[in-house]
Design an enzyme around this catalytic site. Structure first.
Site, PDB file in Angstrom:
ATOM      1  N   HIS A 309       8.719  12.574  -8.777  1.00  0.00           N
ATOM      2  CA  HIS A 309       8.772  11.120  -8.539  1.00  0.00           C
ATOM      3  C   HIS A 309      10.747  10.627  -8.711  1.00  0.00           C
ATOM      4  O   HIS A 309      10.144   9.506  -8.209  1.00  0.00           O
ATOM      5  CB  HIS A 309       7.467  10.127  -8.557  1.00  0.00           C
ATOM      6  CG  HIS A 309       7.751   8.923  -7.431  1.00  0.00           C
ATOM      7  ND1 HIS A 309       8.754   8.483  -6.418  1.00  0.00           N
ATOM      8  CD2 HIS A 309       7.124   8.037  -7.298  1.00  0.00           C
ATOM      9  CE1 HIS A 309       8.284   7.589  -5.916  1.00  0.00           C
ATOM     10  NE2 HIS A 309       6.751   7.301  -6.288  1.00  0.00           N
ATOM     11  N   LYS A 395      -6.547  -4.449  14.180  1.00  0.00           N
ATOM     12  CA  LYS A 395      -5.221  -5.006  14.725  1.00  0.00           C
ATOM     13  C   LYS A 395      -6.583  -5.582  15.998  1.00  0.00           C
ATOM     14  O   LYS A 395      -5.834  -6.871  16.926  1.00  0.00           O
ATOM     15  CB  LYS A 395      -4.739  -4.008  16.119  1.00  0.00           C
ATOM     16  CG  LYS A 395      -4.438  -2.887  15.370  1.00  0.00           C
ATOM     17  CD  LYS A 395      -3.108  -1.873  15.446  1.00  0.00           C
ATOM     18  CE  LYS A 395      -2.748  -2.117  16.650  1.00  0.00           C
ATOM     19  NZ  LYS A 395      -2.033  -0.583  17.496  1.00  0.00           N
ATOM     20  N   PRO A 401      -3.350  -4.578   9.883  1.00  0.00           N
ATOM     21  CA  PRO A 401      -4.191  -3.463   8.925  1.00  0.00           C
ATOM     22  C   PRO A 401      -3.730  -3.443   7.646  1.00  0.00           C
ATOM     23  O   PRO A 401      -4.611  -3.366   7.163  1.00  0.00           O
ATOM     24  CB  PRO A 401      -4.218  -2.292  10.219  1.00  0.00           C
ATOM     25  CG  PRO A 401      -3.287  -2.871  11.445  1.00  0.00           C
ATOM     26  CD  PRO A 401      -3.104  -4.040  11.441  1.00  0.00           C
TER      27      PRO A 401
END
Length: 710
Positions: A309, A395, A401
């Site tokens: 990462h 939605k 969401p």
């Protein structure tokens, strides 16, 4: 960090620089998201220190940030890499790297065939990248920075004595691929040429030769597990490995300079949890967690990805992953034959990197194995595949969401622990030159008030009031995330002000304040990647007493991967499922009166009791009309109590024929399925179990929505 090995990935000159928020704006936003986490006294003390900082050293440090921004493409980039990654001494396997597990191919490929397809696909992607043939990433037409792509291939993180660093190898040194099998490491030269089918066949021949001629080593002989240790231990182990034999220096460089690593895994994960855990860490022996990325190919034809990462984010790697998955699925459809391998007649071009071990290295490996096994045992990884509804239904409720899911996590955590946690949601800032992420904090006064109304004193507020609180909390979270994406977050700015201090200058009291520190102790570390190619996605917790929660929002389903140090990951998944159901129920039924809901809940409970009685009586076939009614009922479904549908069919009290009626409407779709399939059930025990579970749902899970009994 060395120079790039990839051309054409510098950020576009048209991209703006990451802005520096105004000091007063950051303090105001800080107050709104920190106050709900602490008592009034604790918060006021911290806020007083923050105001003192703004009145004294703050403006000086703010001006330094402006000067730094004028001189650099991104004023935060180097500091963020240091703070979040290179100074982090925790295991990157368990606490930093992210993983993907990909959806199954239409037909399972041979392990070596699949690995060969993925290698060829990734190397072809690299060619596109280096020849500037990749279209610029964009979100809804807005271009994103491509800078991270230059670190995608041929890079490796190295442990340092006090800080890590990442090396980017030149292209002429990183043209090979590293392969791990059974705790051993190899290099594979990728054939060149335009014949894709021949390249894949030659690669598979090489990979199969590795499996056929290699005996897996014991884990206490596998150097790969060293990379899963804490960074201090891995630094010491790597130094010992380099000193054990002169040949180890060159072999380690060949391993670390590879374009990427492919692990031919001996395991065959099947369940969601097994697959996620295998992609997360495996057994540690056939991994090298410092590599830029590892492609994981399991013995049963499943496959995944593990990413380091420090210089790239998961959203960047997703583009490569999509290319690999598309090629793997195309290969599965083509049904490549065994004969394609044998026809090549080429000798394998593989080299084993046989590391020489001495007693000192073996001690380090044994220590790493013990640490690895103890850490795995101390962790709990659980998954939730919630198929009750997904993005499309959320939605329709008129809310975001993502923010909806964030509030579900808040409610689930509150129900489990009875307090609100400092919560980190990753927000991308790739719309800016060399942008990475910002912290979107999910907790607000609205979310806390709503959680308390749902859990602590549900009888004191009606459905409408609860729904309004939830909508306010969702709206606040959506606005805060949007501000972060625009470069107006608070956490990177505060970190920059902290880093702008000179060594001899006094440290502002607010930076050492207990509340300030606790507000960044992320007990919930969350992030969303919702790509259809994924069947698993996650990482570990970032604090010892916290959870790492990765989630995917699909059109008709929601998926969660929850990792913690035995803090109750499975239990949190159960609370998440309840929270999602309750939230949809709340938003869809806020306009209804509680007594109406109680009437329908009672009706559902009566249906369940009737089903239980029916199942105990002699079985009788359904009449054609009743069977048709059951089928129609089971297919119609119901989104909420406010959208009626037949719940079940039970014997009519006024008619002892084979006719049935639909006595009530409601949420219990499972009851319809039970009745429709009644003749197939082997035992009344199944009905009893379902009755108890569904009764708990309709009575207990909805208790917050019902009026008190009189």
């Amino acid at each position: 960090m060395n120079a790039s090995n990839t051309a054409g990935t510098e950020p576009s000159t048209t991209l703006e620089k990451l802005p520096i928020p105004e000091l007063d704006d950051t303090v105001a936003r800080f107050a709104t998201v920190v106050k709900p986490l602490f008592s009034d006294n604790e918060f006021e003390v911290c806020l007083g220190k923050m105001k003192e900082f703004v009145a004294t050293q703050g403006p000086v440090l703010q001006e330094r940030l402006r000067k730094r921004s004028a001189e650099q493409q991104n004023w935060m980039e180097e500091w963020w890499n240091e703070y979040a990654y290179f100074l982090n001494r925790a295991s990157i396997c368990f606490n930093v790297n992210y993983f993907f597990g990909f959806r199954d191919t239409p037909r399972r490929l041979r392990q070596t065939q699949l690995a060969a397809v993925l290698i060829e696909s990734a190397m072809r992607f690299r060619e596109q990248l280096e020849s500037n043939n990749l279209e610029t990433d964009n979100i809804r037409g807005k271009p994103m920075c491509m800078h991270q792509y230059q670190y995608m291939f041929g890079t490796c993180r190295h442990p340092g004595k006090t800080r890590d660093w990442t090396e980017v190898y030149p292209r002429n040194e990183s043209g090979h691929v590293a392969v791990a099998y059974g705790g051993r490491f190899f290099t594979v030269q990728v054939p060149t040429g335009s014949n894709q089918k021949a390249t894949i066949a030659q690669l598979e021949r090489q990979l199969q030769a590795i499996i056929n001629t290699s005996t897996p080593v014991e884990r206490n002989q596998a150097i790969g597990v060293l990379t899963a240790a804490t960074r201090d231990d891995w630094y010491a182990g790597r130094e010992s490995l380099l000193q054990a034999a002169p040949a180890n220096v060159d072999r380690l460089r060949q391993l670390e300079s590879a374009a990427f690593l492919v692990s031919l895994e001996t395991s065959a994960p099947t369940t969601h949890e097994e697959f996620s855990l295998a992609c997360h860490c495996g057994d540690g022996a056939s991994r090298y967690f410092d590599k830029n990325f590892q492609v994981l190919v399991f013995a049963n034809g499943r496959y995944g990805f593990n990413g380091e990462h420090s210089l790239t984010d998961a959203t960047t790697d997703m583009r490569l992953c999509n290319a690999m998955v598309q090629d793997a699925e195309a290969a599965a459809v083509k049904d490549c034959a065994e004969a394609d391998i044998a026809a090549q007649g080429l000798e394998p071009q593989t080299t084993e990197l046989a590391f020489e071990l001495n007693d000192a290295v073996r001690v380090h490996i044994a220590r790493a194995v013990d640490y690895f096994d103890a850490t795995v045992a101390a962790h709990e990884l659980s998954t939730l595949a919630f198929d009750g509804f997904g993005k499309e239904q959320v939605k329709k409720l008129g809310v975001s969401p993502d923010a909806f899911v964030q509030m579900a996590m808040q409610l689930a955590y509150y129900r489990q622990f009875r307090h609100v946690p400092a919560t980190y949601e990753s927000a991308s800032t790739k719309a800016f030159a060399r942008g990475r992420t910002e912290t979107s904090r999910s907790v607000s006064e609205h979310s806390v008030a709503w959680c308390r109304a749902m859990v602590d004193q549900p009888e004191q507020t009606g459905l409408q009031a609860k729904a309004e609180q939830l909508r306010e909390a969702i709206a606040h979270q959506a606005r805060f995330t949007a501000q972060c994406a625009r470069g107006s977050g608070i956490d990177r700015h505060l970190l920059g002000l902290e880093y702008a201090l000179l060594p001899h200058e006094p440290r502002p009291a607010v930076f050492d304040d207990a509340v300030f520190a606790a507000s960044r102790h992320w007990r919930l570390s969350t992030s969303q990647i919702s790509d259809p190619i994924l069947a698993a996605y996650g990482w570990g917790e970032v604090v010892d007493d916290g959870f790492g929660v990765a989630y995917r929002i699909e059109g008709d389903a929601l998926h969660f991967n929850v990792v913690s140090q035995r803090m109750g990951s499975e239990r949190l998944c159960r609370y998440l499922s309840d929270a999602l159901t309750d939230m949809r129920f709340l938003l869809a039924n806020a306009h209804r009166q509680p007594h109406e809901i109680r009437a329908e809940v009672d009706a559902v409970a009566n249906v369940l009791a009737s089903i239980k009685l029916l199942s105990a009586s002699p079985r009788r076939p359904l009449s054609p009309a009743s069977e048709a009614a059951c089928v129609s009922s089971s297919e119609s479904g119901s989104a909420s109590v406010s959208e009626p549908a037949s719940v079940a069919h039970v014997p009519s009290s006024s008619d002892d024929s084979d006719q049935f009626r639909a006595p009530a409407a409601g949420e219990a779709a499972a009851a319809r399925a039970v009745v429709a399939e009644l003749d197939r059930l082997p035992s009344n025990e199944i009905i009893c179990a379902l009755e108890m579970r569904l009764s708990r749902f309709v009575r207990e899970s909805l208790s917050w929505a019902l009026p008190s009994a009189t």
